[in-house]
Design a protein around this motif. Structure first.
Motif, short mmCIF file in Angstrom:
data_model
loop_
_atom_site.label_atom_id
_atom_site.label_comp_id
_atom_site.label_asym_id
_atom_site.label_seq_id
_atom_site.Cartn_x
_atom_site.Cartn_y
_atom_site.Cartn_z
N UNK A 1 -12.58 -14.32 46.12
CA UNK A 1 -12.30 -12.50 46.66
C UNK A 1 -13.25 -11.59 45.70
N UNK A 2 -12.90 -12.44 44.06
CA UNK A 2 -13.34 -11.31 43.46
C UNK A 2 -15.30 -11.97 43.21
N UNK A 3 -15.80 -13.06 43.85
CA UNK A 3 -17.27 -13.18 44.33
C UNK A 3 -17.80 -12.31 45.18
N UNK B 1 -10.90 -5.92 45.54
CA UNK B 1 -10.90 -6.95 46.46
C UNK B 1 -10.00 -8.24 45.71
N UNK B 2 -8.53 -7.75 46.27
CA UNK B 2 -7.96 -9.03 45.25
C UNK B 2 -7.37 -9.38 46.86
N UNK B 3 -6.81 -10.49 46.43
CA UNK B 3 -5.87 -11.82 46.63
C UNK B 3 -6.47 -11.91 48.70
N UNK B 4 -5.56 -11.99 49.63
CA UNK B 4 -5.38 -13.05 50.70
C UNK B 4 -6.60 -12.71 51.66
N UNK C 1 -6.28 -19.06 39.04
CA UNK C 1 -5.95 -19.17 40.62
C UNK C 1 -6.87 -20.20 40.68
N UNK C 2 -7.19 -20.25 41.97
CA UNK C 2 -8.85 -21.17 42.05
C UNK C 2 -9.65 -20.95 42.53
N UNK C 3 -10.57 -21.95 41.93
CA UNK C 3 -12.16 -21.44 41.56
C UNK C 3 -13.00 -22.03 42.70
#
Length: 158
Positions: free
Chosen positions: A128-130, A94-97, A32-34
């Motif tokens: 999102x992870x951050x 809290x994932x995704x768009x 995924x995008x970092x």
């Protein structure tokens, strides 16, 4: 609403400029995008402007997301924007768009930004992870809202 970008995207749609390149690498286990660093810049800009205080909720959606506010409105009307909460979507993450934070949660995020920067390293993380790790570091309440995101692709962990 507001659009934040380093370029003007579409004639007639105002955008708030962000300085620097927004290109980010792809990486990690799920390829995924970092992009946590880019979004840290966006959140700082949002805090500085303070426009979020004019609204009960702040909703961040990815540019490739079909977002229909009318479906989210009843969920938010049942909750107080004065409680520092953020909505969790798939599998209580809290994932995704889409990310949804109450006004009080954005205030707490702005006040605790230094804590996030010290305790949560954005390097190698998606935004999102951050954000989820930052909300946890600030001890904000995550509220599970399974209807927030269509389960389509998220049948199991991404």
């Amino acid at each position: 609403w507001a659009i934040y970008s380093n370029v003007s995207l579409v004639a007639g749609l105002p955008s708030t400029p962000l300085v620097g390149a927004l290109a980010v690498p792809v990486g990690g286990r799920y390829r995924s995008l970092v992009n946590a660093g880019v979004f840290a810049q966006l959140w700082r800009r949002l805090f500085e402007e303070g426009r979020y205080r004019l609204y009960d909720w702040t909703v961040k959606v990815d540019p490739d997301t079909a977002f229909m506010p009318r479906f989210l409105r009843p969920t938010l009307q049942a909750r107080s924007p004065d409680r520092a909460v953020y909505l969790l979507n798939v599998l209580a993450k809290l994932w995704g768009p889409i990310e949804v934070l109450s006004r009080a949660a954005v205030d707490a995020f702005a006040a605790g930004r230094a804590t996030c920067e010290e305790e949560v390293n954005p390097i190698g993380k998606g935004e999102d992870y951050y954000l989820h790790l930052c909300m946890d570091a600030l001890r904000l309440e995550g509220v599970v809202e399974p209807a927030l995101l269509s389960m389509g692709r998220w049948r199991t962990s991404p």
